[in-house]
Design an enzyme around this catalytic site. Structure first.
Site, PDB file in Angstrom:
ATOM      1  N   ASP A 121      60.293  39.281 -21.999  1.00  0.00           N
ATOM      2  CA  ASP A 121      59.832  40.341 -22.906  1.00  0.00           C
ATOM      3  C   ASP A 121      59.121  41.415 -22.076  1.00  0.00           C
ATOM      4  OD1 ASP A 121      60.756  38.902 -25.136  1.00  0.00           O
ATOM      5  OD2 ASP A 121      58.941  37.685 -25.141  1.00  0.00           O
ATOM      6  N   ASP A 157      67.311  43.733 -18.081  1.00  0.00           N
ATOM      7  CA  ASP A 157      67.980  44.994 -18.420  1.00  0.00           C
ATOM      8  C   ASP A 157      66.970  46.142 -18.411  1.00  0.00           C
ATOM      9  OD1 ASP A 157      66.797  43.613 -20.774  1.00  0.00           O
ATOM     10  OD2 ASP A 157      67.183  45.575 -21.682  1.00  0.00           O
ATOM     11  N   THR A 195      73.043  35.002 -19.010  1.00  0.00           N
ATOM     12  CA  THR A 195      72.213  34.538 -20.125  1.00  0.00           C
ATOM     13  C   THR A 195      72.735  35.182 -21.419  1.00  0.00           C
ATOM     14  OG1 THR A 195      70.584  36.320 -20.285  1.00  0.00           O
ATOM     15  CG2 THR A 195      70.275  34.755 -18.485  1.00  0.00           C
ATOM     16  N   GLU A 196      72.144  34.776 -22.545  1.00  0.00           N
ATOM     17  CA  GLU A 196      72.554  35.394 -23.823  1.00  0.00           C
ATOM     18  C   GLU A 196      72.269  36.893 -23.819  1.00  0.00           C
ATOM     19  OE1 GLU A 196      70.913  32.387 -24.016  1.00  0.00           O
ATOM     20  OE2 GLU A 196      72.156  31.132 -25.326  1.00  0.00           O
ATOM     21  N   TYR A 197      71.051  37.249 -23.409  1.00  0.00           N
ATOM     22  CA  TYR A 197      70.671  38.668 -23.394  1.00  0.00           C
ATOM     23  C   TYR A 197      71.538  39.459 -22.416  1.00  0.00           C
ATOM     24  CZ  TYR A 197      66.610  38.755 -26.467  1.00  0.00           C
ATOM     25  OH  TYR A 197      65.794  38.745 -27.576  1.00  0.00           O
ATOM     26  N   GLU A 198      71.810  38.846 -21.282  1.00  0.00           N
ATOM     27  CA  GLU A 198      72.619  39.520 -20.259  1.00  0.00           C
ATOM     28  C   GLU A 198      74.015  39.818 -20.797  1.00  0.00           C
ATOM     29  OE1 GLU A 198      72.587  37.222 -16.716  1.00  0.00           O
ATOM     30  OE2 GLU A 198      73.704  38.687 -15.553  1.00  0.00           O
TER      31      GLU A 198
HETATM   32  N1  SAM Z   1      66.113  34.085 -21.155  1.00  0.00           N
HETATM   33  C1  SAM Z   1      66.839  34.322 -22.398  1.00  0.00           C
HETATM   34  C2  SAM Z   1      67.988  35.251 -22.175  1.00  0.00           C
HETATM   35  O1  SAM Z   1      68.016  35.925 -21.132  1.00  0.00           O
HETATM   36  O2  SAM Z   1      68.888  35.315 -23.028  1.00  0.00           O
HETATM   37  C3  SAM Z   1      65.871  34.818 -23.502  1.00  0.00           C
HETATM   38  C4  SAM Z   1      65.270  36.175 -23.293  1.00  0.00           C
HETATM   39  S1  SAM Z   1      64.075  36.597 -24.561  1.00  0.00           S
HETATM   40  C5  SAM Z   1      63.968  38.325 -24.454  1.00  0.00           C
HETATM   41  C6  SAM Z   1      62.555  36.082 -23.806  1.00  0.00           C
HETATM   42  C7  SAM Z   1      62.166  34.667 -24.183  1.00  0.00           C
HETATM   43  O3  SAM Z   1      60.980  34.318 -23.475  1.00  0.00           O
HETATM   44  C8  SAM Z   1      61.839  34.525 -25.648  1.00  0.00           C
HETATM   45  O4  SAM Z   1      62.600  33.448 -26.197  1.00  0.00           O
HETATM   46  C9  SAM Z   1      60.340  34.228 -25.691  1.00  0.00           C
HETATM   47  O5  SAM Z   1      59.960  33.390 -26.755  1.00  0.00           O
HETATM   48  C10 SAM Z   1      60.131  33.583 -24.326  1.00  0.00           C
HETATM   49  N2  SAM Z   1      58.756  33.717 -23.829  1.00  0.00           N
HETATM   50  C11 SAM Z   1      57.997  34.830 -23.872  1.00  0.00           C
HETATM   51  N3  SAM Z   1      56.782  34.595 -23.344  1.00  0.00           N
HETATM   52  C12 SAM Z   1      56.782  33.300 -22.939  1.00  0.00           C
HETATM   53  C13 SAM Z   1      55.813  32.459 -22.321  1.00  0.00           C
HETATM   54  N4  SAM Z   1      54.587  32.940 -22.006  1.00  0.00           N
HETATM   55  N5  SAM Z   1      56.118  31.186 -22.047  1.00  0.00           N
HETATM   56  C14 SAM Z   1      57.360  30.694 -22.373  1.00  0.00           C
HETATM   57  N6  SAM Z   1      58.323  31.447 -22.959  1.00  0.00           N
HETATM   58  C15 SAM Z   1      58.048  32.731 -23.234  1.00  0.00           C
END
Ligand code: SAM
Length: 219
Positions: A121, A157, A195-198
């Protein structure tokens, strides 16, 4: 990642109990005992729905994998994805529903060979800078648990988040071993697991940023 409230969360989580580590602090200092023949421990922070870590674990049976994810509704999807594989969740992959802020309570110093931050994030507002998973306080935790030749691998991204991450890595003395702003058209593309987002962002034509860094003092 925004999610609708998951239906039947508890029974579904229960079905995947064998693949979760619910009290990871109790394994601090004993991670190798889980699978003594594994050569390295790799951790993904923020695994989302788990595509990357599940595919990577299958590609590297010689390594142990821990997927950390903060949001229970999200990690459930990752657990169910792994459980649905023909042979079930790979024996070298386990999931922790937890916060990266607790990393040093979970892993002992000098124990993790790789940390993956995939599409973290970006927290774009200045007042949320400290929440970014590449803020110096998080880098300090990664440095603590990584082995002396350990690697932090970041894909995103978000160009602003990437710039911020590079400057935090430099500020904290990390060594940049590989970097590109166009991963999919680079020499690093061959070994890349999406990854999914990628998958979603690259389908829209977005460049993917990538950096591999080693802890301060290493090259
Ligand atoms: N890595 C995946 C992808 O690339 O498809 C998910 C990306 S998503 C934008 C970011 C993920 O990180 C979210 O599912 C969020 O809940 C998790 N996340 C955010 N802060 C975190 C933290 N401090 N510890 C563990 N997970 C965290």
């Amino acid at each position: 990642m925004r999610m609708r409230k998951m239906r039947n969360l508890e029974p579904r989580m229960e079905k995947c109990a064998a693949y979760r580590i619910d009290q990871p602090e109790t394994l601090r200092g004993n991670w190798r005992s889980l699978k003594p023949d594994c050569t390295a421990l790799w951790v993904e922070v923020g695994c989302g729905k788990g595509k990357f870590i599940t595919e990577t674990a299958l590609l590297h049976p010689e390594c142990d994998f821990i997927a950390m994810e903060l949001v229970t509704d999200v990690i459930l999807l990752a657990l169910e994805r792994a459980a649905a594989l023909p042979d079930g969740c790979p024996p070298n992959l386990r999931f922790i529903n937890g916060n990266a802020g607790h990393l040093t309570e979970i892993f002992e110093p000098d124990s993790v060979s790789r940390i993956f931050l995939n599409f973290s994030d970006p927290w774009p507002k200045a007042r949320h800078t400290k929440r970014r998973l590449t803020y110096s306080s998080f880098l300090e935790k990664y440095k603590n648990v990584l082995t002396s030749d350990g690697e932090l691998i970041i894909k995103t991204d978000n160009d602003d988040f990437f710039d911020f991450s590079l400057s935090e890595l430099a500020r904290c003395g990390w060594t940049i071993c590989a970097v590109t702003r166009d991963l999919h058209n680079s020499t690093y593309a061959a070994d890349n697991v999406m990854t999914e987002y990628e998958t979603a962002f690259s389908a829209r034509g977005k460049n993917i940023n990538y950096v591999l860094a080693r802890i301060p003092g290493e090259s």
